[in-house]
Write a protein that holds these residues in place. Structure first.
Motif, PDB file in Angstrom:
ATOM      1  N   ALA A  40       0.830  -1.199   0.000  1.00 47.46           N
ATOM      2  CA  ALA A  40       0.000   0.000   0.000  1.00 47.46           C
ATOM      3  C   ALA A  40       0.867   1.252   0.000  1.00 47.46           C
ATOM      4  CB  ALA A  40      -0.912  -0.014   1.222  1.00 47.46           C
ATOM      5  N   VAL A  41       1.864   1.265   0.892  1.00 44.75           N
ATOM      6  CA  VAL A  41       2.689   2.463   1.018  1.00 44.75           C
ATOM      7  C   VAL A  41       3.554   2.662  -0.212  1.00 44.75           C
ATOM      8  CG1 VAL A  41       4.590   3.428   2.314  1.00 44.75           C
ATOM      9  CG2 VAL A  41       2.655   2.488   3.510  1.00 44.75           C
ATOM     10  N   VAL A  42       4.101   1.549  -0.712  1.00 45.29           N
ATOM     11  CA  VAL A  42       4.969   1.678  -1.884  1.00 45.29           C
ATOM     12  C   VAL A  42       4.162   2.093  -3.105  1.00 45.29           C
ATOM     13  CG1 VAL A  42       6.316   0.294  -3.472  1.00 45.29           C
ATOM     14  CG2 VAL A  42       6.801   0.224  -1.054  1.00 45.29           C
ATOM     15  N   ASN A  43       2.937   1.616  -3.176  1.00 41.73           N
ATOM     16  CA  ASN A  43       2.059   2.031  -4.269  1.00 41.73           C
ATOM     17  C   ASN A  43       1.906   3.542  -4.273  1.00 41.73           C
ATOM     18  OD1 ASN A  43       0.237   1.660  -6.397  1.00 41.73           O
ATOM     19  ND2 ASN A  43      -1.486   1.820  -4.990  1.00 41.73           N
ATOM     20  N   ILE A  44       1.740   4.114  -3.077  1.00 46.28           N
ATOM     21  CA  ILE A  44       1.580   5.572  -3.012  1.00 46.28           C
ATOM     22  C   ILE A  44       2.895   6.264  -3.313  1.00 46.28           C
ATOM     23  CG2 ILE A  44       1.086   7.491  -1.469  1.00 46.28           C
ATOM     24  CD1 ILE A  44      -1.045   5.821  -0.202  1.00 46.28           C
ATOM     25  N   ILE A  45       3.989   5.777  -2.718  1.00 44.52           N
ATOM     26  CA  ILE A  45       5.272   6.461  -2.924  1.00 44.52           C
ATOM     27  C   ILE A  45       5.643   6.444  -4.395  1.00 44.52           C
ATOM     28  CG2 ILE A  45       7.749   6.381  -2.465  1.00 44.52           C
ATOM     29  CD1 ILE A  45       7.204   5.365   0.249  1.00 44.52           C
ATOM     30  N   VAL A  46       5.576   5.261  -5.011  1.00 42.46           N
ATOM     31  CA  VAL A  46       6.094   5.128  -6.374  1.00 42.46           C
ATOM     32  C   VAL A  46       5.097   5.660  -7.393  1.00 42.46           C
ATOM     33  CG1 VAL A  46       6.834   3.495  -8.108  1.00 42.46           C
ATOM     34  CG2 VAL A  46       7.571   3.218  -5.760  1.00 42.46           C
ATOM     35  N   TYR A  47       3.834   5.194  -7.300  1.00 42.31           N
ATOM     36  CA  TYR A  47       2.901   5.570  -8.357  1.00 42.31           C
ATOM     37  C   TYR A  47       2.334   6.967  -8.140  1.00 42.31           C
ATOM     38  CZ  TYR A  47       3.335   1.086 -10.494  1.00 42.31           C
ATOM     39  OH  TYR A  47       3.850   0.028 -11.141  1.00 42.31           O
ATOM     40  N   ALA A  48       1.692   7.154  -6.967  1.00 46.62           N
ATOM     41  CA  ALA A  48       1.065   8.454  -6.750  1.00 46.62           C
ATOM     42  C   ALA A  48       2.115   9.538  -6.546  1.00 46.62           C
ATOM     43  CB  ALA A  48       0.132   8.378  -5.543  1.00 46.62           C
ATOM     44  N   GLY A  49       3.232   9.187  -5.902  1.00 42.70           N
ATOM     45  CA  GLY A  49       4.185  10.218  -5.515  1.00 42.70           C
ATOM     46  C   GLY A  49       5.241  10.521  -6.546  1.00 42.70           C
ATOM     47  N   ALA A  50       5.593   9.573  -7.388  1.00 38.51           N
ATOM     48  CA  ALA A  50       6.689   9.825  -8.318  1.00 38.51           C
ATOM     49  C   ALA A  50       6.216   9.783  -9.766  1.00 38.51           C
ATOM     50  CB  ALA A  50       7.802   8.812  -8.095  1.00 38.51           C
ATOM     51  N   ILE A  51       5.570   8.681 -10.154  1.00 41.01           N
ATOM     52  CA  ILE A  51       5.235   8.530 -11.570  1.00 41.01           C
ATOM     53  C   ILE A  51       4.162   9.526 -11.983  1.00 41.01           C
ATOM     54  CG2 ILE A  51       4.216   6.926 -13.219  1.00 41.01           C
ATOM     55  CD1 ILE A  51       5.761   4.722 -11.917  1.00 41.01           C
ATOM     56  N   MET A  52       3.148   9.683 -11.137  1.00 36.83           N
ATOM     57  CA  MET A  52       2.088  10.616 -11.508  1.00 36.83           C
ATOM     58  C   MET A  52       2.581  12.063 -11.487  1.00 36.83           C
ATOM     59  SD  MET A  52       0.075   8.535 -12.412  1.00 36.83           S
ATOM     60  CE  MET A  52      -1.069   9.658 -13.138  1.00 36.83           C
ATOM     61  N   VAL A  53       3.577  12.338 -10.629  1.00 34.00           N
ATOM     62  CA  VAL A  53       4.155  13.682 -10.646  1.00 34.00           C
ATOM     63  C   VAL A  53       4.776  13.955 -12.011  1.00 34.00           C
ATOM     64  CG1 VAL A  53       5.994  15.104  -9.714  1.00 34.00           C
ATOM     65  CG2 VAL A  53       4.531  13.834  -8.184  1.00 34.00           C
ATOM     66  N   LEU A  54       5.482  12.950 -12.538  1.00 34.85           N
ATOM     67  CA  LEU A  54       6.110  13.137 -13.844  1.00 34.85           C
ATOM     68  C   LEU A  54       5.049  13.258 -14.941  1.00 34.85           C
ATOM     69  CD1 LEU A  54       9.114  10.716 -13.506  1.00 34.85           C
ATOM     70  CD2 LEU A  54       9.006  13.149 -13.118  1.00 34.85           C
ATOM     71  N   PHE A  55       3.957  12.479 -14.809  1.00 34.40           N
ATOM     72  CA  PHE A  55       2.842  12.600 -15.759  1.00 34.40           C
ATOM     73  C   PHE A  55       2.323  14.035 -15.770  1.00 34.40           C
ATOM     74  CE2 PHE A  55       0.599   8.798 -17.506  1.00 34.40           C
ATOM     75  CZ  PHE A  55       1.635   7.915 -17.364  1.00 34.40           C
ATOM     76  N   LEU A  56       2.049  14.509 -14.549  1.00 35.77           N
ATOM     77  CA  LEU A  56       1.474  15.835 -14.390  1.00 35.77           C
ATOM     78  C   LEU A  56       2.420  16.884 -14.973  1.00 35.77           C
ATOM     79  CD1 LEU A  56      -1.156  16.606 -13.105  1.00 35.77           C
ATOM     80  CD2 LEU A  56       0.033  17.122 -11.008  1.00 35.77           C
TER      81      LEU A  56
ATOM     82  N   ILE B  63       7.777   4.895   9.270  1.00 30.95           N
ATOM     83  CA  ILE B  63       8.478   5.958   8.573  1.00 30.95           C
ATOM     84  C   ILE B  63       8.128   5.978   7.088  1.00 30.95           C
ATOM     85  CG2 ILE B  63      10.503   4.465   8.344  1.00 30.95           C
ATOM     86  CD1 ILE B  63      10.517   8.234   8.823  1.00 30.95           C
ATOM     87  N   LEU B  64       7.760   4.814   6.536  1.00 27.64           N
ATOM     88  CA  LEU B  64       7.396   4.810   5.107  1.00 27.64           C
ATOM     89  C   LEU B  64       6.117   5.603   4.870  1.00 27.64           C
ATOM     90  CD1 LEU B  64       8.158   1.342   3.553  1.00 27.64           C
ATOM     91  CD2 LEU B  64       9.319   3.491   3.249  1.00 27.64           C
ATOM     92  N   ILE B  65       5.233   5.614   5.875  1.00 31.89           N
ATOM     93  CA  ILE B  65       4.014   6.428   5.750  1.00 31.89           C
ATOM     94  C   ILE B  65       4.402   7.894   5.583  1.00 31.89           C
ATOM     95  CG2 ILE B  65       1.954   7.210   6.957  1.00 31.89           C
ATOM     96  CD1 ILE B  65       1.411   4.452   6.643  1.00 31.89           C
ATOM     97  N   VAL B  66       5.381   8.325   6.394  1.00 30.59           N
ATOM     98  CA  VAL B  66       5.845   9.706   6.281  1.00 30.59           C
ATOM     99  C   VAL B  66       6.318   9.969   4.861  1.00 30.59           C
ATOM    100  CG1 VAL B  66       7.554  11.351   7.080  1.00 30.59           C
ATOM    101  CG2 VAL B  66       6.492   9.804   8.694  1.00 30.59           C
ATOM    102  N   PHE B  67       7.087   9.018   4.340  1.00 32.45           N
ATOM    103  CA  PHE B  67       7.629   9.232   3.006  1.00 32.45           C
ATOM    104  C   PHE B  67       6.535   9.258   1.956  1.00 32.45           C
ATOM    105  CE2 PHE B  67      11.617   8.909   4.829  1.00 32.45           C
ATOM    106  CZ  PHE B  67      12.518   9.385   3.900  1.00 32.45           C
ATOM    107  N   SER B  68       5.543   8.384   2.119  1.00 27.75           N
ATOM    108  CA  SER B  68       4.489   8.366   1.109  1.00 27.75           C
ATOM    109  C   SER B  68       3.717   9.682   1.145  1.00 27.75           C
ATOM    110  CB  SER B  68       3.560   7.176   1.336  1.00 27.75           C
ATOM    111  OG  SER B  68       2.806   7.365   2.498  1.00 27.75           O
ATOM    112  N   VAL B  69       3.465  10.176   2.343  1.00 28.95           N
ATOM    113  CA  VAL B  69       2.713  11.428   2.424  1.00 28.95           C
ATOM    114  C   VAL B  69       3.534  12.583   1.864  1.00 28.95           C
ATOM    115  CG1 VAL B  69       1.623  13.040   3.985  1.00 28.95           C
ATOM    116  CG2 VAL B  69       1.357  10.620   4.354  1.00 28.95           C
ATOM    117  N   VAL B  70       4.837  12.578   2.178  1.00 32.42           N
ATOM    118  CA  VAL B  70       5.697  13.647   1.662  1.00 32.42           C
ATOM    119  C   VAL B  70       5.738  13.603   0.141  1.00 32.42           C
ATOM    120  CG1 VAL B  70       8.105  14.328   1.486  1.00 32.42           C
ATOM    121  CG2 VAL B  70       7.094  13.945   3.708  1.00 32.42           C
ATOM    122  N   SER B  71       5.767  12.385  -0.408  1.00 35.19           N
ATOM    123  CA  SER B  71       5.850  12.296  -1.868  1.00 35.19           C
ATOM    124  C   SER B  71       4.562  12.794  -2.508  1.00 35.19           C
ATOM    125  CB  SER B  71       6.146  10.862  -2.291  1.00 35.19           C
ATOM    126  OG  SER B  71       5.039  10.046  -2.024  1.00 35.19           O
TER     127      SER B  71
END
Lengths: 166, 349, 188
Positions: free
Chosen positions: A55-71, B125-133
C-alpha cells in the motif's frame, strides 16, 4: 456488516468511479488527478488485505513519483480541450473494442484463480508485512528480484544515454 | 459499544489525540512564524516584531487576522476547483504526516496503555515518506491552476526539486533502518533508548537527511519554488487571503513535522539523554509529560537551525541545486549506506 | 597597477569535491549570523526614541513672532525671490489702526504660503529675511493624503503666541533659535 466490509465497498466504489473518471474526463489534468485518487483507493484495498508495504509503496512510487512526472509533462505540453486533436468515430470504436478485448482476456485469465472466501483480511495474514516480504524476496525469489533490478538499471542507463545532448 | 474490534473508548482516545496534535501543529507553526521573524531580526541587528503584545507575542494572531480579512481573489482564467484544491492539499498533507510520530512515552493507566502516537503501524516511517511524496501535488496543482506562467514554472521547479531530494533522503534513511531493523517509529525510538542516538552512528546520514528535509520543506537555500526575485512570488503568486495563508502555514507545519521526524529518527525521539529515566519511579503521566517536553525541546532546536540556515545562506541557483542533489548527495548517501551495511555485517560476523 | 595592499586576484580554479559540498563555508557563515544575534541592535524604537538631529538640521518653516506676539513678517518678498524652488508665495496688506498688537510693522503678509512639495529645505529664505520672520525648525512635514495638504498657509506656519501659549511657543522654538535673534528688538 462489519467495518471491513463497509470499507471494502466504499473503496471499491471509489476506485471504479475514479477509474471511470480518468477515462471520461476531457481535461487531461483532471484525468491525472482522478488516476491519483484511483491509486489511493487501491492502496486502501491493499491495507484491507494487510499488505501495508504494498500500500505504502504504491503511493510512494505511483502516486508520488510517476504521476508527478505525468502531471509535469501534461502541464508543460499545456494540453487542454482546445488543443485536443479531433478524434474520429472509428478511432473511438477501435479503442472500445481493444479495451473490451483486454477486459475479456483478464476476466478469462482470472476466473479460474483460487479466490479466498473472505472479502478482506484486515489484521490477518502477514504476507504483506515488510518482514515476510523481505525474507521471501531475498530467499525464494532472489534471482527474479536481482534480475529485475538489473533490468531497471539498464533502463536507467538507457534513459541517461538518450537524455544526453550529444 | 463495539464496532468490529474497535471500542468507542478507543475511537474517543484517538480523536482527542488527533485533535490535540493538529492543535499543537497549528500552535507551533504560528509561533514558528514569530520565531522566524524575531531571529531574522536579531541576526540582522534588529529587534524583530515587538509591537503586538509584550515582545510581539500576539504578532501571529495579528498576521492571521490580517490574512482572514484580506480580499479573496480568484483569477478569472484559473481553474476554480483545482485552485481551491491546491492549498487544501498542501495543508492536509502537512498535517497527515504527524500521525506516525510518537510524541511521548505511552501513559500507563489502570485501564490500559494510552499511546501518544496516533498510529503505530508497521510501516511507520514509510508512511511519512508516502505522504511527503504526495505533498508535491499541493504546489503543482496550485501553480498550474493559477494559469500564470511564473506559477507554473515555480510549480515545475518545486516538483522536480522534491522528487530529486526524496532519493538521497530515503537512501540516508535506509542506513538508519539497517541499524534499527524496524520501520516502526516506536521501535526506532526504543532502539535508540537502548543503544544511543542514531546521530552518533550516522552523522553523515543525519546531515544528508537534514539537507533533504530543507529541500522538501522548500526552505532557503532551496526555496526555488518561491524565488521572489526571478519568479515574482512563485507558485502562490495568484493566491490571496487565507488560501495564501494556507500555503504559508503549511510550510511551517511541514517544518515542524520534519523536525519531529528528524528528532525521532536521529535524536532519540522522546529519550532524555544521559539518564535512565525509567528508573526514576515517576508517575506515568508525569513521565509522559517530561518525555513529550524533551521531544519538543529537540524539535525547537531543529526549528531554530532551520531558521538559522534560512537567514545565513543565500538561495542556490537551479543547476547548483540539481548538481548537489544528484551528483553529491546521492553518491554520498549511497556510500553511507554501503559503509553502514559493511560495518554492520562485520560486527555481526 | 596595484592600488591597495589588500587586492587579491580572483581564484578561478574549479572547486574541489569538499568545497563543492559548501559545508565548511556554510558553517563559517552560520557562526557569523549566530554572533550577530547577540550584538547590539542598531534599531531606534521610533516613537519612544528619536534620532538626535544635527544642530544645523533644516526642517519645516516657522513664521516668527516677537516677544509680544506680533508677527515679524512684513511681506517684503525677499524670501520668495531667494527661493530656488519657487515654493513661497505671499500677498501683502497694510496694517489698519487697531491691529498694532497683531503685526509689528505697517505692512504684513495677509497670505503666506509655502508649497512643501516644492520646497527643498535649503534655508535660503531664512538667510534672505531681513526681519528674522522665517526660520527652519527641527520638525519635518508629516505625510498627507492630498497634494493640497502640503501647501502650508499662515495657519500652519505661524509660531504659537508667546504670551497666550508660552509652552507651545517654547516647544515650537526648539533649540535651534540662536540667542542673538532680535526677539526683543524695539519696534522700528
Amino acid at each position: 456488516m462489519s467495518i471491513s466490509a463497509i470499507l471494502f465497498w466504499v473503496l471499491s466504489v471509489a476506485a471504479l468511479f475514479s477509474a471511470l473518471m480518468v477515462v471520461t474526463s476531457r481535461n487531461p489534468i483532471h484525468s491525472v488527478i482522478w488516476l491519483i485518487v484511483t491509486f489511493f483507493a487501491i492502496s486502501g484495498h491493499y491495507i484491507l488485505l494487510n499488505a501495508q508495504f504494498l500500500a505504502v509503496v504504491n503511493i510512494i512510487v505511483y502516486a508520488g513519483a510517476i504521476m508527478v512526472l505525468f502531471l509535469f509533462v501534461i502541464m508543460l505540453m499545456n494540453l487542454n480541450k482546445e488543443s485536443e486533436p479531433a478524434r474520429h468515430r472509428w478511432l473511438q470504436l477501435a479503442g472500445g473494442v481493444s479495451g473490451g478485448a483486454l477486459l475479456l482476456v483478464l476476466v478469462a485469465a482470472l476466473k479460474d484463480t483460487e479466490l479466498k472466501s473472505q472479502q478482506s483480511l484486515m489484521l490477518e495474514g502477514n504476507t504483506g508485512l515488510i518482514k515476510t516480504l523481505g525474507q521471501e524476496l531475498f530467499s525464494n525469489y532472489v534471482i527474479p528480484f536481482e534480475l529485475s533490478s538489473i533490468l531497471f538499471l539498464s533502463a536507467m542507463v538507457g534513459a541517461v544515454l538518450i537524455g544526453k545532448k550529444d | 459499544m463495539v464496532i468490529g474490534a474497535v471500542t468507542l473508548w478507543f475511537i474517543l482516545e484517538k480523536v482527542i489525540l488527533i485533535a490535540s496534535i493538529i492543535g499543537l501543529s497549528f500552535f507551533i507553526a504560528m509561533y514558528t512564524t514569530l520565531a522566524e521573524r524575531k531571529i531574522a531580526g536579531w541576526m540582522q541587528d534588529r529587534h524583530g516584531p515587538n509591537r503586538a503584545g509584550p515582545f510581539g507575542i500576539l504578532q501571529p494572531l495579528a498576521d492571521g487576522g490580517k490574512l482572514f480579512f484580506k480580499e479573496e481573489i480568484t483569477p478569472v482564467t484559473s481553474n476554480r476547483f483545482l485552485f481551491l484544491l491546491g492549498p487544501a492539499l498542501a495543508m492536509i498533507v502537512a498535517l497527515v504526516t504527524s500521525t506516525v510520530i510518537p510524541w511521548g512515552a505511552p501513559v500507563v493507566t489502570s485501564t490500559g496503555i494510552i499511546s501518544l502516537q496516533v498510529a503505530d503501524v508497521d510501516m511507520g516511517i514509510l508512511i511519512v515518506f508516502s505522504v511527503v511524496s504526495v505533498g508535491v501535488y499541493g504546489i503543482m496543482i496550485g501553480g498550474w491552476a493559477s494559469n500564470n506562467k511564473f506559477s507554473l514554472l515555480a510549480a515545475i521547479r518545486g516538483a522536480s526539486q522534491m522528487v530529486s531530494y526524496e532519493l538521497p533522503m530515503s537512501l540516508a534513511l535506509i542506513a538508519v533502518l539497517f541499524m534499527t531493523g524496524s520501520l516502526k517509529m516506536s521501535e526506532i525510538v526504543s532502539y535508540q533508548m537502548a543503544n544511543g542516538w542514531n546521530i552518533i552512528y550516522q552523522p553523515l546520514g543525519f546531515l544528508i537527511f537534514f539537507i533533504c528535509a530543507l529541500a522538501e520543506c522548500n526552505r532557503t537555500p532551496f526555496d526555488l519554488p518561491e524565488a521572489e526575485n526571478e519568479l515574482n512570488f512563485g507558485y502562490h503568486q495568484e493566491y490571496s487571503s487565507m488560501k495564501l495563508g494556507f500555503y504559508l502555514f503549511a510550510e511551517y507545519i511541514n517544518m515542524f513535522v520534519s523536525s519531529a521526524v528528524m528528532a525521532t529518527l536521529f535524536l532519540g525521539g522522546y529519550d532524555i539523554p544521559f539518564v535512565n529515566e525509567a528508573n526514576w519511579g515517576l508517575a506515568p503521566w508525569l513521565y509522559s509529560l517530561i518525555s513529550f517536553s524533551v521531544l519538543m525541546a529537540k524539535v525547537s532546536f531543529l526549528l531554530f537551525v532551520f531558521i538559522w540556515i534560512r537567514w545565513t545562506i543565500p538561495r542556490f541557483r537551479y543547476d547548483q541545486l540539481m548538481n548537489l542533489g544528484w551528483r553529491k548527495l546521492i553518491p554520498l548517501a549511497l556510500f553511507n549506506m554501503v559503509l553502514s551495511a559493511a560495518i554492520l555485517l562485520w560486527l555481526k560476523s | 597597477m596595484q592600488l591597495t595592499q589588500r587586492a587579491k586576484p580572483v581564484d578561478r580554479s574549479p572547486m574541489t569535491f569538499l568545497e563543492s559540498l559548501y559545508l565548511w563555508n556554510i558553517i563559517k557563515g552560520m557562526g557569523i549570523t549566530l554572533k550577530h544575534m547577540f550584538l547590539k541592535k542598531a534599531t531606534i524604537q521610533y516613537p519612544e526614541e528619536k534620532r538626535p538631529f544635527s544642530p544645523v538640521f533644516r526642517g519645516l518653516h516657522v513664521l516668527n513672532r516677537d516677544a509680544e506676539g506680533r508677527e515679524n513678517c512684513t511681506a517684503c518678498g525677499l524670501c520668495a525671490v531667494a527661493c530656488p524652488a519657487e515654493a513661497i508665495t505671499m500677498e501683502a496688506a497694510e496694517r489698519v489702526p487697531g491691529e498694532e498688537k497683531l503685526y509689528r510693522e505697517e505692512k504684513y503678509a495677509a497670505k503666506y504660503e509655502i508649497n512643501m512639495l516644492r520646497c527643498i529645505f535649503c534655508g535660503l529664505c531664512e538667510e534672505a529675511c531681513p526681519k528674522d520672520a522665517i526660520y527652519l525648525s527641527q520638525t519635518f512635514a508629516p505625510a498627507n493624503y492630498a497634494r493640497k495638504g502640503f501647501i502650508y498657509g499662515k495657519q500652519e506656519l505661524l509660531i504659537p503666541h508667546p504670551v497666550e501659549q508660552p509652552e507651545a511657543y517654547q516647544k515650537a522654538l526648539g533649540d535651534r533659535q540662536p540667542a542673538s535673534r532680535n526677539q526683543n528688538q524695539p519696534v522700528a
